[in-house]
Design an enzyme around this catalytic site. Structure first.
Site, PDB file in Angstrom:
ATOM      1  N   ASP A 164       0.842  -1.196   0.000  1.00  0.00           N
ATOM      2  CA  ASP A 164       0.000   0.000   0.000  1.00  0.00           C
ATOM      3  C   ASP A 164       0.880   1.250   0.000  1.00  0.00           C
ATOM      4  O   ASP A 164       1.845   1.338   0.764  1.00  0.00           O
ATOM      5  CB  ASP A 164      -0.909   0.000   1.234  1.00  0.00           C
ATOM      6  CG  ASP A 164      -1.924   1.128   1.194  1.00  0.00           C
ATOM      7  OD1 ASP A 164      -2.957   0.963   0.524  1.00  0.00           O
ATOM      8  OD2 ASP A 164      -1.678   2.170   1.838  1.00  0.00           O
TER       9      ASP A 164
ATOM     10  N   ASN B  59      -2.574  13.073  -3.383  1.00  0.00           N
ATOM     11  CA  ASN B  59      -3.637  13.541  -4.275  1.00  0.00           C
ATOM     12  C   ASN B  59      -4.150  14.917  -3.872  1.00  0.00           C
ATOM     13  O   ASN B  59      -4.345  15.799  -4.718  1.00  0.00           O
ATOM     14  CB  ASN B  59      -4.798  12.546  -4.267  1.00  0.00           C
ATOM     15  CG  ASN B  59      -4.638  11.447  -5.302  1.00  0.00           C
ATOM     16  OD1 ASN B  59      -3.928  11.613  -6.292  1.00  0.00           O
ATOM     17  ND2 ASN B  59      -5.288  10.321  -5.072  1.00  0.00           N
TER      18      ASN B  59
ATOM     19  N   HIS C  21      -4.388  14.955  -8.689  1.00  0.00           N
ATOM     20  CA  HIS C  21      -4.556  13.562  -9.082  1.00  0.00           C
ATOM     21  C   HIS C  21      -3.553  13.132 -10.154  1.00  0.00           C
ATOM     22  O   HIS C  21      -3.193  11.955 -10.224  1.00  0.00           O
ATOM     23  CB  HIS C  21      -5.986  13.326  -9.564  1.00  0.00           C
ATOM     24  CG  HIS C  21      -6.988  13.352  -8.446  1.00  0.00           C
ATOM     25  ND1 HIS C  21      -7.196  12.269  -7.623  1.00  0.00           N
ATOM     26  CD2 HIS C  21      -7.813  14.338  -8.004  1.00  0.00           C
ATOM     27  CE1 HIS C  21      -8.116  12.576  -6.719  1.00  0.00           C
ATOM     28  NE2 HIS C  21      -8.513  13.824  -6.931  1.00  0.00           N
TER      29      HIS C  21
ATOM     30  N   ASP D  32      -1.291   9.844  -9.959  1.00  0.00           N
ATOM     31  CA  ASP D  32      -1.131   8.841 -11.013  1.00  0.00           C
ATOM     32  C   ASP D  32       0.345   8.575 -11.301  1.00  0.00           C
ATOM     33  O   ASP D  32       0.753   7.432 -11.513  1.00  0.00           O
ATOM     34  CB  ASP D  32      -1.829   9.303 -12.294  1.00  0.00           C
ATOM     35  CG  ASP D  32      -3.346   9.235 -12.198  1.00  0.00           C
ATOM     36  OD1 ASP D  32      -3.858   8.621 -11.240  1.00  0.00           O
ATOM     37  OD2 ASP D  32      -4.016   9.796 -13.085  1.00  0.00           O
TER      38      ASP D  32
ATOM     39  N   GLU E 256      -4.638   2.449  -4.473  1.00  0.00           N
ATOM     40  CA  GLU E 256      -3.188   2.575  -4.272  1.00  0.00           C
ATOM     41  C   GLU E 256      -2.571   1.289  -3.742  1.00  0.00           C
ATOM     42  O   GLU E 256      -1.447   1.302  -3.219  1.00  0.00           O
ATOM     43  CB  GLU E 256      -2.890   3.728  -3.308  1.00  0.00           C
ATOM     44  CG  GLU E 256      -3.377   3.539  -1.892  1.00  0.00           C
ATOM     45  CD  GLU E 256      -4.785   4.067  -1.640  1.00  0.00           C
ATOM     46  OE1 GLU E 256      -5.101   4.414  -0.490  1.00  0.00           O
ATOM     47  OE2 GLU E 256      -5.586   4.116  -2.603  1.00  0.00           O
TER      48      GLU E 256
END
Length: 302
Positions: free
Chosen positions: A170, A178, A183, A187, A213
């Protein structure tokens, strides 16, 4: 070229001599231990379940080097390599024989069809398979593919008595990335982690984006200590990535939980659940660390 011509040696030779028109392909029809249509582009193509063969079939009834398809001037020929359970063409066991367009090949519980496919159709089929098995952002395998592979590996492990580990990974503080950086930055962070995982596991391991994630690594033949060592190596590589060196970006780290068959769980979903518990412990203990479900939750700290 019509269908009748395809079934003659001359027709097969003509196609082999005209790669711009069609490609000779092996198409999986039955069995979950194979990964998509394969173009037979080299003279000898070995089929088996041993890592490193040309066409890997993760089927416990397939021998390590089961058979081979040889491209000859008279057309493709399949040769059994003294396999334990035999090689079958159109349900007839063979030692060696020439193949015709449309023939069915069975090894273990896996069935292929041999076909000549034009390049436009080949590209379309490859794209459909990629969409069905890959995550669009990271180009890693998706969860559906991972679960199929996990069930296959556990079935093989029960039969042959080896260990299988599952690593749940994770990205730490991903929501903060974010929220503060946007965002698109999130990414990019996921793509960086995906690349590190993909490039630093063993050939027999499977890396997937599990969702959001979260990532996962399926590691056959890795025991409790082996899974912990693999997790620590991946954790350290992510921590030392280039993400944090420019424009005041937030640190990019991961927490990892591991669980191992047969010690922690016997079934696929239970193994995933135990690795998720270990991941929760790693998060709760301060993040950026690896924790194993086995060994009383022993962890590897920074």
């Amino acid at each position: 070229m019509d269908d009748l011509t395809l079934h003659t040696a001359e027709g097969r030779e003509a196609l082999l001599m005209n790669p711009d028109q069609q490609e000779l392909c092996l198409i999986p029809l039955l069995g979950t231990g194979v990964s998509g249509m394969r173009v037979l582009a080299v003279r000898e193509n070995i089929i088996g379940r041993q890592p490193g063969v040309d066409i890997l079939v993760r089927d416990p009834r397939v021998s390590r080097q089961h058979c081979k398809i040889v491209l000859t001037g008279a057309g493709p020929k399949i040769v059994d390599l003294d396999s334990r359970n035999g090689t079958f063409v159109n349900d007839v066991q063979i030692t060696e024989t020439y193949l015709k367009d449309g023939d069915l090949i069975r090894v273990g519980d896996t069935v292929f069809r041999i076909r000549y496919v034009d390049r436009v159709e080949l590209e379309r089929q490859n794209e459909l398979y990629r969409r069905a098995t890959r995550d669009s952002l990271t180009d890693l395998h998706n969860r559906h593919y991972l679960l199929e592979r996990l069930n296959e590996e556990l079935a093989r492990a029960r039969r042959h008595g080896f260990e299988v580990s599952f690593l749940m990974i994770d990205v730490d503080h991903f929501k903060l990335i974010n929220d503060r950086l946007g965002h698109s930055a999130g990414d990019r962070a996921l793509a960086i982690v995906a690349g590190i995982l993909r490039d630093n596991v063993r050939g027999e391991d499977t890396v997937a984006r599990y969702g959001g994630e979260e990532f996962a690594v399926l590691a056959p033949f890795a025991g409790i200590e082996g899974a912990r060592n693999l997790g620590e190596r991946l954790r350290g590589l992510v921590e030392r990535n280039e993400w944090s060196k420019g424009e005041g970006r937030l640190p990019l780290t991961v927490s990892i939980g591991t669980a191992t068959f047969p010690y922690d769980a016997d079934a696929a979903l239970d193994l995933i659940h135990k690795s998720d518990i270990a991941l929760y412990r790693a998060k709760h203990a301060g993040r950026n660390r690896v924790m194993s479900y086995s060994g009383n939750g022993q962890d590897t700290e920074r």
